[in-house]
Enzyme design. Structure first.
Site, PDB file in Angstrom:
ATOM      1  N   ALA A  44     -13.712 -24.832 -36.561  1.00 15.46           N
ATOM      2  CA  ALA A  44     -12.947 -25.169 -38.024  1.00 15.46           C
ATOM      3  C   ALA A  44     -12.579 -23.952 -38.500  1.00 15.46           C
ATOM      4  O   ALA A  44     -11.487 -23.821 -39.158  1.00 15.46           O
ATOM      5  CB  ALA A  44     -14.104 -25.986 -38.902  1.00 15.46           C
ATOM      6  N   LEU A  47      -5.095  -8.779   2.107  1.00 14.83           N
ATOM      7  CA  LEU A  47      -6.236  -8.164   2.840  1.00 14.83           C
ATOM      8  C   LEU A  47      -6.649  -8.636   4.194  1.00 14.83           C
ATOM      9  O   LEU A  47      -6.303  -9.788   4.466  1.00 14.83           O
ATOM     10  CB  LEU A  47      -7.560  -8.605   1.948  1.00 14.83           C
ATOM     11  CG  LEU A  47      -7.665  -7.966   0.600  1.00 14.83           C
ATOM     12  CD1 LEU A  47      -8.791  -8.509  -0.250  1.00 14.83           C
ATOM     13  CD2 LEU A  47      -7.691  -6.378   0.731  1.00 14.83           C
ATOM     14  N   LYS A  91     -14.408 -13.282  -3.992  1.00 17.69           N
ATOM     15  CA  LYS A  91     -13.137 -13.505  -3.473  1.00 17.69           C
ATOM     16  C   LYS A  91     -12.563 -14.740  -4.516  1.00 17.69           C
ATOM     17  O   LYS A  91     -13.269 -15.802  -3.826  1.00 17.69           O
ATOM     18  CB  LYS A  91     -12.934 -13.593  -2.082  1.00 17.69           C
ATOM     19  CG  LYS A  91     -11.328 -13.420  -1.855  1.00 17.69           C
ATOM     20  CD  LYS A  91     -11.335 -13.460  -0.313  1.00 17.69           C
ATOM     21  CE  LYS A  91     -10.002 -13.507   0.114  1.00 17.69           C
ATOM     22  NZ  LYS A  91      -9.030 -14.535  -0.293  1.00 17.69           N
ATOM     23  N   LYS A 139     -14.555  -2.909  -1.217  1.00 18.66           N
ATOM     24  CA  LYS A 139     -13.600  -2.253  -1.345  1.00 18.66           C
ATOM     25  C   LYS A 139     -14.418  -0.780  -1.547  1.00 18.66           C
ATOM     26  O   LYS A 139     -15.294  -0.420  -2.033  1.00 18.66           O
ATOM     27  CB  LYS A 139     -13.046  -2.061  -2.975  1.00 18.66           C
ATOM     28  CG  LYS A 139     -12.073  -3.647  -2.698  1.00 18.66           C
ATOM     29  CD  LYS A 139     -11.759  -3.721  -4.294  1.00 18.66           C
ATOM     30  CE  LYS A 139     -11.088  -5.184  -4.430  1.00 18.66           C
ATOM     31  NZ  LYS A 139     -10.547  -5.602  -5.691  1.00 18.66           N
TER      32      LYS A 139
HETATM   33  S1  IVH Z   1      -8.069  -6.971  -3.749  1.00 16.73           S
HETATM   34  C1  IVH Z   1      -4.945  -4.260  -2.222  1.00 16.73           C
HETATM   35  N1  IVH Z   1      -9.920  -8.256  -5.096  1.00 16.73           N
HETATM   36  O1  IVH Z   1      -7.410 -12.278  -2.178  1.00 16.73           O
HETATM   37  C2  IVH Z   1      -6.160  -5.316  -2.493  1.00 16.73           C
HETATM   38  N2  IVH Z   1      -8.420  -9.526  -3.978  1.00 16.73           N
HETATM   39  O2  IVH Z   1      -6.492 -12.313   0.811  1.00 16.73           O
HETATM   40  C3  IVH Z   1      -5.726  -6.297  -3.464  1.00 16.73           C
HETATM   41  N3  IVH Z   1      -8.490 -12.066  -4.199  1.00 16.73           N
HETATM   42  O3  IVH Z   1      -4.021 -11.199  -2.437  1.00 16.73           O
HETATM   43  C4  IVH Z   1      -6.326  -7.750  -3.335  1.00 16.73           C
HETATM   44  N4  IVH Z   1     -10.207 -12.137  -5.283  1.00 16.73           N
HETATM   45  O4  IVH Z   1      -5.109 -12.798  -4.253  1.00 16.73           O
HETATM   46  C5  IVH Z   1      -8.973  -8.566  -4.322  1.00 16.73           C
HETATM   47  N5  IVH Z   1     -11.767  -9.657  -6.016  1.00 16.73           N
HETATM   48  C6  IVH Z   1     -10.575  -9.558  -5.402  1.00 16.73           C
HETATM   49  C7  IVH Z   1     -10.123 -10.751  -5.094  1.00 16.73           C
HETATM   50  C8  IVH Z   1      -8.595 -10.900  -4.250  1.00 16.73           C
HETATM   51  C9  IVH Z   1      -9.306 -12.672  -4.718  1.00 16.73           C
HETATM   52  C10 IVH Z   1      -7.402 -12.431  -3.559  1.00 16.73           C
HETATM   53  C11 IVH Z   1      -5.867 -11.901  -3.700  1.00 16.73           C
HETATM   54  C12 IVH Z   1      -5.516 -11.223  -2.562  1.00 16.73           C
HETATM   55  C13 IVH Z   1      -6.187 -12.185  -1.405  1.00 16.73           C
HETATM   56  C14 IVH Z   1      -6.228 -11.191  -0.321  1.00 16.73           C
END
Ligand code: IVH
Length: 317
Positions: A32, A81, A112, A283
């Site tokens: 509200a 990736l 992911k 990463k």
């Molecule tokens: S990093 C250069 N981190 O997964 C690195 N991607 O299969 C760019 N995705 O295209 C991606 N969660 O759409 C990254 N924590 C995460 C992610 C992620 C989902 C997706 C993203 C990427 C795809 C790769």
């Protein structure tokens, strides 16, 4: 009396409410109270249309009907990736990294998110453009539809000009509700939350996208170096400081054993999450080490996606 000061104050208050609710999941106000402030804002905007900017909280509800989506070239390509399906694949990845940069390494492990990759451009701290990944080089301009995602701030906490990247998605619950309604209405059902999210962001009527309760997690910057950080983890912390939504379940791991433990934990717990994940992303944390590893045309050599085995039990509608 409608004055400019009050107008700006209302914007800040409403933005803060949205941040509390949608970004940090800590609601601080009753509906509200929110509605009352929004009404006050709308009234001022009616009297002073010349004050209204695209960053106004009133622009979150959609309304624009687009004729089509224009193409957007990504200055920094949106890479994808490489995949790992088991521990051997991860051990190979780890070996390649150690051979090149040595043993003083750490991996940021992230969920992911199973949605679609998008990029957000901020200019002097203001949301300017949002785009799909497309083929990685050229995507589509979905600025208006992304504006309806309440967890995307229209203003950052600092006047940065940056391009951030992340995953837009539909939470499981929103997906279930949407399909229930569609079933009642005799409309085609979406196969999964990812398709539903993608379909929502490709709507020409922005009101439809606004009604779909999409969400986002940001996980990268086109060029993290620009932000004066030296590691990916500092970069993510910085994104949080700017007011962006970053997934909390990330964990810095010092070796493969810790990575395996993270993977096992989330393989077990993924069903409890409010959104779908299809794996874990590793990463290399140090940005200088990332630079040393470099990228192929398709994907960085400093990162890999561990994919969960396909789910055996279909999600119940
Ligand atoms: S990093 C250069 N981190 O997964 C690195 N991607 O299969 C760019 N995705 O295209 C991606 N969660 O759409 C990254 N924590 C995460 C992610 C992620 C989902 C997706 C993203 C990427 C795809 C790769």
């Amino acid at each position: 009396m409608a004055d400019k000061k009050r107008y700006e104050e209302l914007i800040n208050i409403l933005d803060q409410y949205s941040y509390d609710y949608y970004v940090i999941d800590n609601p601080t106000v009753e509906d509200a109270e929110y509605d009352q402030k929004m009404q006050e804002l709308l009234k001022i905007e009616e009297a002073h249309p010349e004050w209204v900017t695209p960053e106004s909280p009133s622009k979150r509800v959609g309304g624009e009907v687009l004729e089509g989506f224009t193409k957007v070239a990504h200055d920094t390509p949106m890479l994808s990736l490489a995949n790992a399906f088991n521990r051997d694949d991860l051990a190979d990845f780890d070996r390649r990294i150690r051979d090149k940069v040595g043993d003083d390494i750490a991996y940021m492990c992230e969920l992911k998110i199973d949605g679609l990759a998008v990029s957000l451009q901020y200019e002097n701290g203001k949301y300017k453009q949002g785009a799909t990944r497309g083929d990685g080089t050229v995507g589509e301009d979905i600025t208006a539809n992304l504006r309806t995602i309440r967890s995307i701030p229209m203003k950052l906490q600092k006047d940065f000009s940056i391009e951030v990247r992340g995953e837009a998605f539909m939470p499981k619950r929103s997906f279930q509700k949407l399909n229930e309604i569609r079933e009642e209405e005799g409309q085609m059902l979406f196969a999964n939350p990812r398709n539903a999210a993608a379909g929502s962001l490709r709507q020409l009527d922005t009101k439809i996208a606004a009604s779909r309760n999409l969400d986002i997690f940001l996980y990268a910057v086109a060029d993290f170096g620009e932000m004066g950080v030296t590691t990916h983890s500092e970069g993510l912390d910085m994104l949080e400081t700017l007011g962006l939504k970053v997934n909390k379940e990330r964990r810095l791991c010092n070796n493969l054993e810790e990575v395996y433990a993270y993977i096992d934990e989330w393989t077990e717990k993924r069903a409890e999450l409010a959104y779908d994940i299809d794996g874990i992303v590793l990463k290399l944390n140090d940005l200088e080490q990332q630079r040393q590893m470099g990228t192929t045309v398709k994907s960085p050599r400093w990162s890999i996606a561990y994919k969960f085995p396909a789910e055996e039990v279909p999600t119940k509608l």
